[in-house]
Motif scaffolding. Sequence first.
Motif, PDB file in Angstrom:
ATOM      1  N   ARG A 187      20.215  26.395  33.601  1.00  0.00           N
ATOM      2  CA  ARG A 187      19.553  27.135  34.683  1.00  0.00           C
ATOM      3  C   ARG A 187      18.108  26.678  34.864  1.00  0.00           C
ATOM      4  NH1 ARG A 187      18.402  33.546  34.325  1.00  0.00           N
ATOM      5  NH2 ARG A 187      17.266  32.792  32.500  1.00  0.00           N
ATOM      6  N   GLU A 188      17.428  26.441  33.748  1.00  0.00           N
ATOM      7  CA  GLU A 188      16.038  25.983  33.822  1.00  0.00           C
ATOM      8  C   GLU A 188      15.933  24.620  34.486  1.00  0.00           C
ATOM      9  OE1 GLU A 188      12.659  24.445  30.664  1.00  0.00           O
ATOM     10  OE2 GLU A 188      13.978  26.090  30.064  1.00  0.00           O
ATOM     11  N   ASN A 189      16.846  23.705  34.139  1.00  0.00           N
ATOM     12  CA  ASN A 189      16.789  22.350  34.684  1.00  0.00           C
ATOM     13  C   ASN A 189      17.229  22.272  36.139  1.00  0.00           C
ATOM     14  OD1 ASN A 189      15.999  21.638  32.139  1.00  0.00           O
ATOM     15  ND2 ASN A 189      17.652  20.191  31.760  1.00  0.00           N
TER      16      ASN A 189
ATOM     17  N   VAL B 203      27.868  40.738  33.086  1.00  0.00           N
ATOM     18  CA  VAL B 203      26.531  40.513  32.524  1.00  0.00           C
ATOM     19  C   VAL B 203      26.056  39.088  32.784  1.00  0.00           C
ATOM     20  CG1 VAL B 203      25.204  40.367  30.377  1.00  0.00           C
ATOM     21  CG2 VAL B 203      26.753  42.291  30.749  1.00  0.00           C
ATOM     22  N   LEU B 204      26.938  38.115  32.566  1.00  0.00           N
ATOM     23  CA  LEU B 204      26.555  36.720  32.796  1.00  0.00           C
ATOM     24  C   LEU B 204      26.270  36.455  34.263  1.00  0.00           C
ATOM     25  CD1 LEU B 204      29.064  34.823  30.465  1.00  0.00           C
ATOM     26  CD2 LEU B 204      26.634  35.185  30.101  1.00  0.00           C
ATOM     27  N   TRP B 205      27.063  37.047  35.144  1.00  0.00           N
ATOM     28  CA  TRP B 205      26.837  36.853  36.579  1.00  0.00           C
ATOM     29  C   TRP B 205      25.490  37.433  36.996  1.00  0.00           C
ATOM     30  CZ3 TRP B 205      26.331  40.257  40.781  1.00  0.00           C
ATOM     31  CH2 TRP B 205      26.375  39.638  42.035  1.00  0.00           C
ATOM     32  N   ILE B 206      25.157  38.604  36.443  1.00  0.00           N
ATOM     33  CA  ILE B 206      23.873  39.218  36.781  1.00  0.00           C
ATOM     34  C   ILE B 206      22.711  38.408  36.194  1.00  0.00           C
ATOM     35  CG2 ILE B 206      22.422  41.252  36.401  1.00  0.00           C
ATOM     36  CD1 ILE B 206      24.980  42.942  36.451  1.00  0.00           C
ATOM     37  N   TYR B 207      22.876  37.942  34.957  1.00  0.00           N
ATOM     38  CA  TYR B 207      21.785  37.238  34.274  1.00  0.00           C
ATOM     39  C   TYR B 207      21.520  35.862  34.895  1.00  0.00           C
ATOM     40  CZ  TYR B 207      19.103  35.059  30.518  1.00  0.00           C
ATOM     41  OH  TYR B 207      18.144  34.406  29.802  1.00  0.00           O
ATOM     42  N   PHE B 208      22.587  35.102  35.146  1.00  0.00           N
ATOM     43  CA  PHE B 208      22.416  33.751  35.668  1.00  0.00           C
ATOM     44  C   PHE B 208      22.468  33.685  37.193  1.00  0.00           C
ATOM     45  CE2 PHE B 208      24.008  32.848  31.333  1.00  0.00           C
ATOM     46  CZ  PHE B 208      23.008  31.998  30.910  1.00  0.00           C
ATOM     47  N   ARG B 209      22.838  34.780  37.840  1.00  0.00           N
ATOM     48  CA  ARG B 209      22.886  34.865  39.297  1.00  0.00           C
ATOM     49  C   ARG B 209      23.872  33.876  39.914  1.00  0.00           C
ATOM     50  NH1 ARG B 209      18.328  37.633  41.159  1.00  0.00           N
ATOM     51  NH2 ARG B 209      17.674  39.025  39.465  1.00  0.00           N
ATOM     52  N   THR B 210      24.899  33.505  39.180  1.00  0.00           N
ATOM     53  CA  THR B 210      25.925  32.617  39.725  1.00  0.00           C
ATOM     54  C   THR B 210      27.239  32.855  38.997  1.00  0.00           C
ATOM     55  OG1 THR B 210      26.612  30.304  39.994  1.00  0.00           O
ATOM     56  CG2 THR B 210      25.123  30.793  38.176  1.00  0.00           C
ATOM     57  N   TRP B 211      28.320  32.885  39.760  1.00  0.00           N
ATOM     58  CA  TRP B 211      29.628  33.161  39.158  1.00  0.00           C
ATOM     59  C   TRP B 211      30.181  31.937  38.432  1.00  0.00           C
ATOM     60  CZ3 TRP B 211      33.795  30.188  40.625  1.00  0.00           C
ATOM     61  CH2 TRP B 211      33.646  29.427  41.793  1.00  0.00           C
TER      62      TRP B 211
ATOM     63  N   LEU C  24      21.424  16.702  31.359  1.00  0.00           N
ATOM     64  CA  LEU C  24      20.182  16.650  30.590  1.00  0.00           C
ATOM     65  C   LEU C  24      20.033  17.916  29.751  1.00  0.00           C
ATOM     66  CD1 LEU C  24      17.441  15.427  29.853  1.00  0.00           C
ATOM     67  CD2 LEU C  24      16.493  16.501  31.910  1.00  0.00           C
ATOM     68  N   ALA C  25      20.383  19.056  30.322  1.00  0.00           N
ATOM     69  CA  ALA C  25      20.291  20.324  29.591  1.00  0.00           C
ATOM     70  C   ALA C  25      21.212  20.335  28.378  1.00  0.00           C
ATOM     71  CB  ALA C  25      20.633  21.485  30.529  1.00  0.00           C
ATOM     72  N   VAL C  26      22.424  19.831  28.551  1.00  0.00           N
ATOM     73  CA  VAL C  26      23.373  19.777  27.434  1.00  0.00           C
ATOM     74  C   VAL C  26      22.834  18.872  26.331  1.00  0.00           C
ATOM     75  CG1 VAL C  26      25.695  19.096  26.725  1.00  0.00           C
ATOM     76  CG2 VAL C  26      25.356  20.255  28.909  1.00  0.00           C
ATOM     77  N   ASN C  27      22.258  17.730  26.709  1.00  0.00           N
ATOM     78  CA  ASN C  27      21.685  16.810  25.729  1.00  0.00           C
ATOM     79  C   ASN C  27      20.483  17.426  25.025  1.00  0.00           C
ATOM     80  OD1 ASN C  27      22.728  13.732  25.714  1.00  0.00           O
ATOM     81  ND2 ASN C  27      23.128  14.659  27.707  1.00  0.00           N
ATOM     82  N   GLN C  28      19.681  18.180  25.768  1.00  0.00           N
ATOM     83  CA  GLN C  28      18.486  18.785  25.186  1.00  0.00           C
ATOM     84  C   GLN C  28      18.825  19.869  24.157  1.00  0.00           C
ATOM     85  OE1 GLN C  28      16.596  19.902  28.910  1.00  0.00           O
ATOM     86  NE2 GLN C  28      15.047  18.306  28.673  1.00  0.00           N
ATOM     87  N   THR C  29      19.975  20.491  24.312  1.00  0.00           N
ATOM     88  CA  THR C  29      20.381  21.546  23.373  1.00  0.00           C
ATOM     89  C   THR C  29      21.423  21.055  22.378  1.00  0.00           C
ATOM     90  OG1 THR C  29      22.045  22.304  24.982  1.00  0.00           O
ATOM     91  CG2 THR C  29      19.895  23.399  25.022  1.00  0.00           C
ATOM     92  N   LEU C  30      21.767  19.776  22.429  1.00  0.00           N
ATOM     93  CA  LEU C  30      22.844  19.243  21.586  1.00  0.00           C
ATOM     94  C   LEU C  30      22.532  19.375  20.096  1.00  0.00           C
ATOM     95  CD1 LEU C  30      25.580  17.842  21.476  1.00  0.00           C
ATOM     96  CD2 LEU C  30      24.392  15.642  21.633  1.00  0.00           C
ATOM     97  N   ILE C  31      21.352  18.910  19.688  1.00  0.00           N
ATOM     98  CA  ILE C  31      20.988  18.963  18.270  1.00  0.00           C
ATOM     99  C   ILE C  31      20.881  20.405  17.803  1.00  0.00           C
ATOM    100  CG2 ILE C  31      19.233  18.356  16.577  1.00  0.00           C
ATOM    101  CD1 ILE C  31      20.842  16.006  17.598  1.00  0.00           C
ATOM    102  N   ARG C  32      20.352  21.267  18.652  1.00  0.00           N
ATOM    103  CA  ARG C  32      20.254  22.685  18.285  1.00  0.00           C
ATOM    104  C   ARG C  32      21.647  23.281  18.081  1.00  0.00           C
ATOM    105  NH1 ARG C  32      20.625  27.745  19.854  1.00  0.00           N
ATOM    106  NH2 ARG C  32      18.964  29.248  19.396  1.00  0.00           N
TER     107      ARG C  32
END
Length: 333
Positions: free
Chosen positions: A218-220, A155-163, A238-246
């Motif tokens: 994936r977005e970044n 499922v993750l491979w299909i969703y993110f398109r990367t192994w 940057l993505a990890v930092n952006q989701t850190l507080i969440r």
Amino acid sequence: MSMYSLGNDLYSGKKSFNIIGKRKLWYSIALFFIVVTALLLAFKPINLGIDFRGGSQFTISGTQNMSQQDAIDIVADYSGEDSARVSEVGANSIRVQTGELTNEETQEVRSGLAEAYNVPVEDVASTFIGPTWGADVSKQAAQSLVVFVVLISVVLWIYFRTWTIAVGAIGALLHDLLITVGVYVASGFEVTPATVIGLLTILGYSLYDTVVVFDKVRENTKGFAEQEEYTYAEAANLAVNQTLIRSINTSVTGLLPVGAILVIGILFQGAGTLRDLSLALFVGMLVSAISSIFVASPLAVTLGERQQDIKEHTERVLARRESATAEKIEEKA
């Protein structure tokens, strides 16, 4: 600085923690705990509950005498002092677990416990639990884990398109399970069917937080090869930092009620399903909150940087920076 201001600074990139850049440190820490868990499993057996070991169990209800030694002394005459496991269940109940006893021995132990704790014989319930049920639970749990890992990987491979992201998520998940088991072995807590249920439950929680982080990664990193301002690893950081507080807020929100249930289970309920389930959930949720930040994303980036296109792009970005730095030095000279 408030959490709100810190969250804004992290999201905008004004402030950043170099989490991906220090991934070797996080790998070393994770590997240390995994090795410790492996050593514990090799030299210290898991404290399996009676559902896995099999044996006889007695529950004394409505007693004012909460002394565990009285039960140990009585059971020692039949199966040895070391085999008796005595614990409080609730405010006025005692649970006694022993090895397998005959029907005659069971009746004698019931009578002895009733006399020692000053309760009618009818208030001493006895049951026999065979190890087959526990073996079936263990087998089914192992099968469920294998099926879960395989399906989630697909499922993750299909969703993110990367192994690489799929491997990073599964790596963090297995890390969470191992560390949680290590805590159980080190603390000597009894492993019951409720513990197994708790371990399987934290798989979903672990993936939830990890997928949120990876979605931002994936977005970044989308279209990162079309620019030469930042590397793949920097975009992921940057993505990890952006989701850190969440991630922190989500983890705290989840841990508070589970922690409250755990405290209630230990202080007021004693040994039982409530405590066993909440302990597995609390440890697993805490570890998974850490691994989603310090294990999953760094592992995915490490694997991603081995791909030729990402490797070449990183080299171009770094070469461009070196060239720009050299030009500035020449201008100042």
